[in-house]
Design a protein around this motif. Structure first.
Motif, PDB file in Angstrom:
ATOM      1  N   PHE A 108       0.805  -1.211   0.000  1.00 44.38           N
ATOM      2  CA  PHE A 108       0.000   0.000   0.000  1.00 44.38           C
ATOM      3  C   PHE A 108       0.845   1.272   0.000  1.00 44.38           C
ATOM      4  CE2 PHE A 108      -2.834  -3.286   1.541  1.00 44.38           C
ATOM      5  CZ  PHE A 108      -4.021  -3.018   0.870  1.00 44.38           C
ATOM      6  N   ASP A 109       2.077   1.153  -0.496  1.00 47.50           N
ATOM      7  CA  ASP A 109       2.928   2.329  -0.660  1.00 47.50           C
ATOM      8  C   ASP A 109       2.825   2.817  -2.101  1.00 47.50           C
ATOM      9  OD1 ASP A 109       3.904   2.193   1.961  1.00 47.50           O
ATOM     10  OD2 ASP A 109       5.426   0.728   1.377  1.00 47.50           O
ATOM     11  N   GLU A 110       2.913   4.139  -2.272  1.00 47.94           N
ATOM     12  CA  GLU A 110       2.888   4.710  -3.608  1.00 47.94           C
ATOM     13  C   GLU A 110       4.291   4.635  -4.210  1.00 47.94           C
ATOM     14  OE1 GLU A 110       0.213   8.364  -5.112  1.00 47.94           O
ATOM     15  OE2 GLU A 110       2.063   8.998  -4.120  1.00 47.94           O
ATOM     16  N   LYS A 111       4.404   4.138  -5.432  1.00 46.23           N
ATOM     17  CA  LYS A 111       5.712   4.021  -6.053  1.00 46.23           C
ATOM     18  C   LYS A 111       5.592   4.132  -7.562  1.00 46.23           C
ATOM     19  CE  LYS A 111       7.791   0.067  -6.806  1.00 46.23           C
ATOM     20  NZ  LYS A 111       7.592  -0.374  -8.190  1.00 46.23           N
ATOM     21  N   ALA A 112       6.687   4.549  -8.173  1.00 47.91           N
ATOM     22  CA  ALA A 112       6.755   4.611  -9.636  1.00 47.91           C
ATOM     23  C   ALA A 112       7.322   3.295 -10.164  1.00 47.91           C
ATOM     24  CB  ALA A 112       7.632   5.771 -10.072  1.00 47.91           C
ATOM     25  N   ILE A 113       6.818   2.867 -11.309  1.00 51.22           N
ATOM     26  CA  ILE A 113       7.401   1.718 -11.994  1.00 51.22           C
ATOM     27  C   ILE A 113       8.494   2.264 -12.914  1.00 51.22           C
ATOM     28  CG2 ILE A 113       6.996  -0.217 -13.554  1.00 51.22           C
ATOM     29  CD1 ILE A 113       4.043  -0.106 -12.753  1.00 51.22           C
ATOM     30  N   TRP A 237     -21.186   2.541  -5.964  1.00 53.33           N
ATOM     31  CA  TRP A 237     -20.840   3.110  -4.656  1.00 53.33           C
ATOM     32  C   TRP A 237     -19.342   2.962  -4.444  1.00 53.33           C
ATOM     33  CZ3 TRP A 237     -21.509   0.800   0.819  1.00 53.33           C
ATOM     34  CH2 TRP A 237     -21.374   1.806   1.794  1.00 53.33           C
ATOM     35  N   ASP A 238     -18.573   3.713  -5.222  1.00 56.17           N
ATOM     36  CA  ASP A 238     -17.117   3.577  -5.169  1.00 56.17           C
ATOM     37  C   ASP A 238     -16.572   3.984  -3.813  1.00 56.17           C
ATOM     38  OD1 ASP A 238     -14.794   2.740  -6.585  1.00 56.17           O
ATOM     39  OD2 ASP A 238     -14.148   4.822  -6.696  1.00 56.17           O
ATOM     40  N   ASP A 239     -17.267   4.897  -3.137  1.00 60.77           N
ATOM     41  CA  ASP A 239     -16.833   5.300  -1.803  1.00 60.77           C
ATOM     42  C   ASP A 239     -16.875   4.107  -0.847  1.00 60.77           C
ATOM     43  OD1 ASP A 239     -16.044   7.362   0.135  1.00 60.77           O
ATOM     44  OD2 ASP A 239     -18.027   7.023   1.012  1.00 60.77           O
ATOM     45  N   GLY A 240     -17.892   3.247  -1.022  1.00 62.99           N
ATOM     46  CA  GLY A 240     -17.969   2.038  -0.195  1.00 62.99           C
ATOM     47  C   GLY A 240     -16.814   1.108  -0.454  1.00 62.99           C
ATOM     48  N   ARG A 241     -16.453   0.943  -1.738  1.00 58.69           N
ATOM     49  CA  ARG A 241     -15.314   0.084  -2.057  1.00 58.69           C
ATOM     50  C   ARG A 241     -14.036   0.673  -1.478  1.00 58.69           C
ATOM     51  NH1 ARG A 241     -13.591  -3.141  -7.552  1.00 58.69           N
ATOM     52  NH2 ARG A 241     -11.488  -3.624  -6.869  1.00 58.69           N
ATOM     53  N   LYS A 242     -13.889   1.986  -1.547  1.00 53.23           N
ATOM     54  CA  LYS A 242     -12.687   2.621  -0.989  1.00 53.23           C
ATOM     55  C   LYS A 242     -12.600   2.395   0.515  1.00 53.23           C
ATOM     56  CE  LYS A 242     -12.404   6.293  -4.456  1.00 53.23           C
ATOM     57  NZ  LYS A 242     -12.677   7.728  -4.716  1.00 53.23           N
ATOM     58  N   LYS A 243     -13.746   2.452   1.196  1.00 55.56           N
ATOM     59  CA  LYS A 243     -13.744   2.230   2.647  1.00 55.56           C
ATOM     60  C   LYS A 243     -13.358   0.794   2.974  1.00 55.56           C
ATOM     61  CE  LYS A 243     -17.132   5.816   3.747  1.00 55.56           C
ATOM     62  NZ  LYS A 243     -18.526   6.113   4.136  1.00 55.56           N
ATOM     63  N   ILE A 244     -13.854  -0.156   2.169  1.00 53.87           N
ATOM     64  CA  ILE A 244     -13.490  -1.562   2.374  1.00 53.87           C
ATOM     65  C   ILE A 244     -11.988  -1.745   2.197  1.00 53.87           C
ATOM     66  CG2 ILE A 244     -13.662  -3.870   1.341  1.00 53.87           C
ATOM     67  CD1 ILE A 244     -16.606  -3.229   0.742  1.00 53.87           C
ATOM     68  N   GLU A 245     -11.452  -1.138   1.165  1.00 47.94           N
ATOM     69  CA  GLU A 245     -10.026  -1.317   0.871  1.00 47.94           C
ATOM     70  C   GLU A 245      -9.146  -0.569   1.857  1.00 47.94           C
ATOM     71  OE1 GLU A 245     -10.388  -0.231  -3.183  1.00 47.94           O
ATOM     72  OE2 GLU A 245     -10.486  -2.298  -3.871  1.00 47.94           O
ATOM     73  N   PHE A 247      -9.939  -0.201   5.083  1.00 52.42           N
ATOM     74  CA  PHE A 247      -9.978  -1.090   6.248  1.00 52.42           C
ATOM     75  C   PHE A 247      -9.000  -2.253   6.049  1.00 52.42           C
ATOM     76  CE2 PHE A 247     -11.729  -4.588   8.752  1.00 52.42           C
ATOM     77  CZ  PHE A 247     -12.093  -3.972   9.940  1.00 52.42           C
ATOM     78  N   SER A 248      -9.028  -2.829   4.834  1.00 52.28           N
ATOM     79  CA  SER A 248      -8.130  -3.942   4.526  1.00 52.28           C
ATOM     80  C   SER A 248      -6.675  -3.502   4.614  1.00 52.28           C
ATOM     81  CB  SER A 248      -8.431  -4.486   3.126  1.00 52.28           C
ATOM     82  OG  SER A 248      -9.777  -4.879   3.023  1.00 52.28           O
ATOM     83  N   LYS A 249      -6.394  -2.353   4.040  1.00 51.43           N
ATOM     84  CA  LYS A 249      -5.035  -1.813   4.062  1.00 51.43           C
ATOM     85  C   LYS A 249      -4.541  -1.614   5.491  1.00 51.43           C
ATOM     86  CE  LYS A 249      -2.612   2.516   2.898  1.00 51.43           C
ATOM     87  NZ  LYS A 249      -2.748   3.816   2.195  1.00 51.43           N
ATOM     88  N   PHE A 269      -8.680  -8.887   3.705  1.00 51.14           N
ATOM     89  CA  PHE A 269      -8.736  -8.561   2.288  1.00 51.14           C
ATOM     90  C   PHE A 269     -10.163  -8.166   1.935  1.00 51.14           C
ATOM     91  CE2 PHE A 269      -5.174 -11.427   2.864  1.00 51.14           C
ATOM     92  CZ  PHE A 269      -4.160 -10.770   2.175  1.00 51.14           C
ATOM     93  N   ALA A 270     -10.298  -7.474   0.812  1.00 48.99           N
ATOM     94  CA  ALA A 270     -11.618  -6.957   0.425  1.00 48.99           C
ATOM     95  C   ALA A 270     -12.656  -8.065   0.377  1.00 48.99           C
ATOM     96  CB  ALA A 270     -11.522  -6.238  -0.925  1.00 48.99           C
ATOM     97  N   GLN A 271     -12.278  -9.235  -0.139  1.00 52.31           N
ATOM     98  CA  GLN A 271     -13.239 -10.324  -0.240  1.00 52.31           C
ATOM     99  C   GLN A 271     -13.718 -10.807   1.125  1.00 52.31           C
ATOM    100  OE1 GLN A 271     -10.142 -10.413  -1.558  1.00 52.31           O
ATOM    101  NE2 GLN A 271      -9.152 -12.407  -1.282  1.00 52.31           N
TER     102      GLN A 271
END
Length: 595
Positions: A108-113, A237-245, A247-249, A269-271
């Motif tokens: 869950f870190d931001e990085k460049a490829i 409901w993308d905000d809901g998915r973001k909240k799930i992810e 929490f998982s993070k 995990f989200a699932q």
């Protein structure tokens, strides 16, 4: 299936433009990217050589009103016309490199490829310090795709390399300059690389989409039901998915001074969250119904999609998901697991046991108004039972859904408590403890452990058992605490009948490593003594202990008195009985707290 999809071809540039415009949803830019950089390197190398890199599969979004955009940036489209369901990693790689965008990695870190390229050798490499310093390499090919003037870039690269050659008394030939110029232009023109695309129409059922996916996907990967549910969340409901992810993070690492989903039991995990919310909010354990439910399927009308039903169910989801993601609920529940003796995820073989038990915890709290203590004790008892009998393994979804439907008919916590107790008592009879548990379906197996062994360890924790041979009254539960380095203390098990000794008697590893031959011990003096027969080393480690102390130690650790002089076969039989009795005693203690 020809009527539900069609074939087309799009250039990489066209796909990137669709993403930028918001016409094509690519949510993975904000979600964990699982490919290694070396795989991205190989992708560009394959394209450079003209090799095929596989299909993309796009799913047309239903033309419904209440959808939101996927991602965090503003787009020309208010919501995507299509989402990508196969090829996310490839398209994310291409987009991130060609647009110079950072991705979120598995931590869950931001990085460049960073992919480097040597025009003279026509070679790609993952960017590292050597390619950064070497003027024969373009350190980051993102610079090639984002520059506004390719001619100027090439000229600058050639000038820098010529200067470096001159400093070494060498010359960059005209032929080499032409090779550099040609190859850089070829790389830039990879934006025009054409990819075959399956466009699946919005009226396709998820079974059809799964079938197409499996037929096309050469890796034998299949789509899972939670993939479809998460796609719906992205759309409606993308905000809901973001909240799930989120929490998982947060379950994967601690935040100083903050209470988050982080814990010592499990990563989420989200699932997993999907499973909990489907069970808690909709009494569904079979996720194949979860997607249909959120899509608005009317089960009384053979699954016909109803917009009003979809909105009602999303309203329910929006109401119930905050309970699932409430960190105080989450940690209260985890305390119930630990109260059942399961102090570490190492003792839990099925993640489903955790998350379906969490759904029951929430049902008990919010539907039946259980107090904190009531819920703690009944959840501890259920988790101990469910884990011991492997309730949430195999083909369990239909059984769990029947259970949820039965619970739905209950009205009070007392009724719920009686329901749970009746299910447990039906299975955990005296015959279970005295026959099943001591047999090959329980403790009479070899290996690192199974649910029966883990229940035994959990029982030692419940009963506050001291570690065998301990001189300092150290409890078994202390082995599960974190040390100063943030890591758990050793959970190493020792053979009571030593391995070397048994091998000398002709026993094989499968017989030597019987779970009844294991124990956690605390003995620092002359560990080599444990290569001897029990009749030799046991009197040594018992020196200074009274007869009562020895008897107490043996009872606590399920050792038959006089075990050191038994044959190995007799010892295994007798110890299994005592281990099963220890599990039963812990179970009875948990049950007493409920009754």
């Amino acid at each position: 299936m020809s009527e539900i999809f069609y074939n087309t071809a799009l250039t990489v540039n066209q796909l990137i433009e669709k993403i930028d415009m918001g016409e094509l949803g690519l949510p993975e830019l904000q979600r964990p990217f699982i490919w290694k950089d070396s795989k991205v390197r190989d992708l560009f190398d394959s394209m450079m050589r003209g090799y095929p890199i596989g299909y993309l599969m796009l799913w047309e979004c239903p033309a419904l009103e209440k959808k939101g955009c996927i991602g965090i940036e503003q787009h020309s489209y208010g919501y995507p016309k299509e989402v990508i369901i196969d090829g996310q990693q490839r398209l994310t790689s291409l987009y991130a490199v060609m647009k110079g965008k950072k991705i979120i990695n598995s931590k869950f870190d931001e990085k460049a490829i960073v992919i480097s390229y040597s025009p003279l050798h026509n070679k790609f490499e993952v960017g590292y310090q050597a390619t950064k310093k070497d003027p024969e390499w373009i350190y980051n090919i993102s610079d090639l795709f984002t520059t506004s003037n390719t001619f100027k870039f090439i000229k600058g690269f050639i000038n820098d390399l010529s200067e470096q050659r001159a400093n070494k008394g060498e010359t960059l030939s005209e032929e080499e300059k032409d090779i550099i110029s040609d190859n850089i232009n070829i790389v830039v023109n990879l934006k025009n690389y054409t990819m075959p695309v399956f466009d699946i129409k919005s009226n396709a059922e998820e079974e059809d989409v799964s079938e197409i996916f499996v037929r096309v996907n050469s890796n034998g990967v299949s789509l899972k039901q939670n993939d479809f549910i998460l796609t719906l969340l992205s759309l409606y409901w993308d905000d809901g998915r973001k909240k799930i992810e989120q929490f998982s993070k947060e379950s994967t690492f601690p935040k100083k001074g903050q209470i988050t989903a982080y814990n010592q039991i499990t990563n989420v995990f989200a699932q997993d969250v999907i499973r909990v919310v489907m069970a808690y909010a909709f009494d569904r354990a079979r996720l194949k119904y979860g997607y249909k439910l959120l899509r608005g399927a009317d089960f009384d009308k053979r699954g016909a999609v109803n917009d009003e039903l979809r909105e009602q169910r999303f309203a329910t989801l929006k109401q119930k998901l905050p309970d699932v993601l409430d960190v105080h609920n989450w940690h209260e529940f985890l305390k119930a697991i630990m109260n059942a003796g399961y102090l570490s995820g190492d003792l839990i073989l099925s993640g489903n046991a955790i998350f379906y038990s969490y759904a029951l915890y929430l049902i008990s709290k919010y539907r039946f108004g259980a107090s904190y203590n009531e819920n703690m004790h009944i959840t501890s008892l259920w988790f101990f039972y469910a884990t011991l009998v492997s309730f949430y393994t195999g083909s369990f979804e239909a059984i769990v859904e029947n259970q949820l439907n039965s619970i739905k008919e209950l009205n009070t916590f007392e009724e719920y408590k009686e329901f749970i107790l009746s299910r447990i008592n039906e299975r955990l009879t005296n015959d279970y403890f005295e026959i099943t548990l001591v047999g090959s379906g329980g403790l009479a197996v070899s290996g690192r452990g199974n649910n029966a062994w883990n229940a035994y360890v959990a029982s030692l924790n419940i009963m506050n058992t001291k570690i065998l041979f301990s001189k300092s009254s150290l409890l078994v539960s202390k082995l599960f605490e974190l040390g100063v380095d943030g890591k758990r203390k050793s959970l190493e098990k020792h053979h009571l009948f030593p391995k070397k000794y048994l091998k000398g008697l002709g026993y094989t590893d499968s017989k030597i490593n019987q779970m009844a031959n294991y124990a956690f011990i605390d003995w620092k003096d002359n560990m080599s003594i444990f290569d001897d027969a029990p009749s030799v080393y046991y009197p040594v480690v018992c020196e200074g202990k009274s007869e009562d102390d020895i008897l107490c130690m043996e009872k606590e650790n399920a050792l038959p008195h006089g075990w050191e002089n038994m044959t190995y076969e007799d010892f295994l039989v007798e110890r299994r009985k005592l281990m099963a009795a220890k599990i039963k005693a812990a179970f009875e203690q948990l049950k007493k707290n409920v009754e």
